[in-house]
Design an enzyme around this catalytic site. Sequence first.
Site, PDB file in Angstrom:
ATOM      1  N   ASP A   3     -62.084  -2.735 -27.971  1.00 59.15           N
ATOM      2  CA  ASP A   3     -61.329  -3.670 -27.133  1.00 59.15           C
ATOM      3  C   ASP A   3     -62.296  -4.715 -26.607  1.00 59.15           C
ATOM      4  OD1 ASP A   3     -59.654  -4.963 -25.283  1.00 59.15           O
ATOM      5  OD2 ASP A   3     -58.645  -3.089 -24.727  1.00 59.15           O
TER       6      ASP A   3
ATOM      7  N   ARG B 117     -61.446  -7.216 -24.565  1.00 55.37           N
ATOM      8  CA  ARG B 117     -60.948  -7.859 -23.351  1.00 55.37           C
ATOM      9  C   ARG B 117     -61.828  -7.546 -22.143  1.00 55.37           C
ATOM     10  NH1 ARG B 117     -54.912  -5.701 -23.369  1.00 55.37           N
ATOM     11  NH2 ARG B 117     -56.076  -3.846 -24.067  1.00 55.37           N
TER      12      ARG B 117
END
Length: 366
Positions: A290, A292
Site C-alpha cells: 500500500d 498511501r
Amino acid sequence: MTDITSLFSSPSVSGTLAVERAIAELRAGRPVALTEGAARLLVFPAENLDRESAGLIENLAKGRANLVLSVQRLRRLGVERERPGAIATPRLDVERVGALLADEEARIDAPVASPGAAEEAALDLLRLANLLPGAIVAPLPAPLPQLQEVSGADVRSYRAKKVLSLHLVGRAPVPLEGAPNSEIVVFRGGEGLRDQAAVIVGKPDLSGPVHVRLHSACLTGDLFGSLKCDCGDQLRHTAKIMAESGGGVILYLDQEGRGNGLANKVRAYRLQACGHDTYDADEILGFGLDQRRFGYAARMLDLLGVTRVRLMTNNPAKIEALRAAGLDVTDQRIQGRPTPQNIHYLATKRDRAGHYLDVDLPPAGG
C-alpha cells in the site's frame, strides 16, 4: 521595488517548486536532473523509453546508464533485497528494459548493485509522479540548462512540507443523494499537485467523536460501479449512515489504486484478469502492499477542527495513521457488499493486509 523572484527564494519554497516541476516533466516523458551532494544524475522514466530516447541517453551516458528498480519488482525478478537495486544497461535495449520493468514472466539477467541515495530518490520521484517505479539513470558531468534540476534532499522532504502547506481554498453546500444537507470543502497543497476534498454531511458535533471516513478515490468503483471492489458501496453506505446519525466527514483523498495512480491501477487489473491477486499484481509492477499516506487526512481534520474521530473503516492502517498523528480514534467497522466478482479481492485484503472483513469464499469451482 522588491524583485518578484523573492516570492520563490526561500529554500523551502524553491525546493518544493523544483520537485513539482520535476514531477510535471517526468509525467510529460521528459528527463530531469537529480543532485545528491556533488553528484548529478539524469533521470528518465523507464516506462517511457523508446528507441529515440534510448539512443539519446546512450550517447550521453557513454555506457554508464543503469536501470533502478524497487525492492518489490526485484523480488518478482527473483532477487531478494532490502533496498532497491541498480542493473547495468550499457546498451539501452527497449525490449529488455520493458521486460525487466513490468513483464510478469521476466527474470533477472545481470548482477544487481546497491544504489546510492540519488538513485533511491529517483524512484521516489517517479512514485510521486504516479509512474512505474523504474528509473533509467546516467551520470551527468555538468548541469544541462534544458533539464529541470531537483535535489534528493528536496524529494525526501517533499511530502512532509506539503502536509504542512495544506490549506482550505473553497467550500460550498452541495446536496447529495441520501445526504441532502452536505458541504464540499476543497484543500490545496496535496501530494503531486493534487487537491483533496472533504464532504461534511449534516452538522456533526465537533465537541464529541465525529464520524469520519478516509476514502481513497476509486474512479471505477465510485463513479462506474465496478463489481471488482467494494469502494463505491462503502462510500455511499457511509454517507447514508452519517446523514441518519447526526452527520460526519468524508475525506475524499486523491490516492487512486492504493496510491499508485489510475494508469497503474488499470495495469494491475489486467494482471488480475490473468489470475494474480490484487497485491501480487501490484508487486509485479514494482509496488508495495500500500503506497498511501494519511498525513494529509490528519491535517485536513485539524483544519476542520476535528480532534476526536469515530473512524468508519475496515482498514487497520488508517486507524493507526490517525492515532500516530495525535487524534483520539475509535472505529466503526464498515464494508461493502460481497459480489461474485469481488469476493476473492475482499478475502485477499483480509488475509494479506489484515482488513476487518467478514467474507466467506465459495467452494473451489463453485
